[in-house]
Design a protein around this motif. Structure first.
Motif, PDB file in Angstrom:
ATOM      1  N   ALA A   1       2.430   6.210  -4.599  1.00 12.78           N
ATOM      2  CA  ALA A   1       3.086   5.308  -5.763  1.00 12.78           C
ATOM      3  C   ALA A   1       3.850   3.918  -5.504  1.00 12.78           C
ATOM      4  O   ALA A   1       4.589   3.419  -4.459  1.00 12.78           O
ATOM      5  CB  ALA A   1       4.489   5.386  -6.249  1.00 12.78           C
ATOM      6  N   LEU A   2       3.017   2.728  -5.819  1.00 15.70           N
ATOM      7  CA  LEU A   2       2.472   1.787  -5.057  1.00 15.70           C
ATOM      8  C   LEU A   2       3.426   0.835  -5.577  1.00 15.70           C
ATOM      9  O   LEU A   2       2.459   0.229  -6.697  1.00 15.70           O
ATOM     10  CB  LEU A   2       1.154   1.796  -3.972  1.00 15.70           C
ATOM     11  N   LEU A   3       4.247   0.029  -5.044  1.00 17.78           N
ATOM     12  CA  LEU A   3       5.211  -0.769  -5.743  1.00 17.78           C
ATOM     13  C   LEU A   3       4.716  -2.507  -5.787  1.00 17.78           C
ATOM     14  O   LEU A   3       5.188  -3.095  -4.735  1.00 17.78           O
ATOM     15  CB  LEU A   3       6.478  -0.611  -5.387  1.00 17.78           C
ATOM     16  N   THR A   4       3.833  -2.370  -6.292  1.00 18.50           N
ATOM     17  CA  THR A   4       2.878  -4.730  -6.229  1.00 18.50           C
ATOM     18  C   THR A   4       3.791  -5.038  -6.747  1.00 18.50           C
ATOM     19  O   THR A   4       4.859  -5.311  -6.945  1.00 18.50           O
ATOM     20  CB  THR A   4       1.732  -4.123  -7.302  1.00 18.50           C
ATOM     21  N   LYS A   5       3.094  -6.530  -5.549  1.00 23.23           N
ATOM     22  CA  LYS A   5       4.237  -7.651  -6.357  1.00 23.23           C
ATOM     23  C   LYS A   5       5.427  -8.062  -5.432  1.00 23.23           C
ATOM     24  O   LYS A   5       6.522  -8.240  -6.120  1.00 23.23           O
ATOM     25  CB  LYS A   5       3.889  -8.578  -7.850  1.00 23.23           C
TER      26      LYS A   5
END
Length: 218
Positions: free
Chosen positions: A148-152
């Motif tokens: 689960a990649l939490l971008t920005k």
């Protein structure tokens, strides 16, 4: 192939396909190892792929979310591929097109035998929407590892960023080791080394699994 040998900077575009049938025709249904990038249309998938491979133009970015209509495949080497899936939660597209994209996405996730892991990208300011949770739950149910990649992540101050990461980890804790949660910024490079390490590990684990299976059949 050792995981440490993978050089993501060597990634190159292979094919854009409207559905899994076209992928099978060009790549085979079970050959090679694929890691899929999935997320809402504004999650920054293309930017993340470009940052991880250090190629500004590898995956096309658009100012209008939802323009990725095809399954886009990038080859790191002859065995390992990155796959950019059509975004979900599409913005301002006709219903017929939306259903077509959803069907292509669903078929790939359910039937692609070479799939070794799923990166679910989410804007760190708006994580775990319903469709994100559905994607994570599906992957875990299919015994696939999830990042689960939490971008920005650069959009939040460090304290707010870590608070969000911890909240998401807590909400996904029931999935155990099947799901990892990490912050990421395509712009600042935040989290890049850790993400590359995770992807390398997934490729290597699949290689070892395939090798063990081959030995068992001898």
């Amino acid at each position: 192939m050792a995981a440490s040998e993978l050089d993501f900077r060597k990634a190159k575009f292979v094919i854009s396909a409207p559905d899994i049938e076209h992928l099978d025709q060009h790549l085979g249904d079970s050959q090679g190892i694929e890691i899929a990038f999935a997320g809402r249309s504004n999650a920054g998938k293309s930017s993340a792929l470009n940052a991880l491979t250090e190629q500004k133009g590898l995956a096309r970015t658009s100012k209008t979310p939802g323009r990725t209509q095809l399954i886009n495949v990038f080859e790191i080497n002859e065995a390992c591929r990155l796959v950019d899936l059509p975004g979900y939660g599409f913005a301002q597209v006709p219903l017929v097109m939306k259903k077509k994209w959803q069907q292509a996405l669903g078929e790939y996730l359910q039937k692609r035998e070479s799939l070794a892991g799923v990166v679910v990208l989410m804007d760190c300011r708006h994580p775990l929407k319903d469709l994100d949770m559905q994607m994570i739950e599906w992957a875990v149910h299919s015994e696939l590892p999830v990042l689960a990649l939490l971008t920005k992540a650069d959009k939040l101050a460090q304290s707010a960023r870590m608070k969000t990461v911890n909240q998401v980890r807590k909400k996904l804790a029931d999935f155990g080791d099947s799901v990892q949660v990490e912050p990421f910024s395509s712009l600042k490079g935040l989290g890049k080394p850790k993400v590359l390490n995770i992807l390398n590990t997934w490729y290597q684990e699949r290689v070892e699994f395939v090798d063990e299976g081959a030995e068992d059949t001898e």
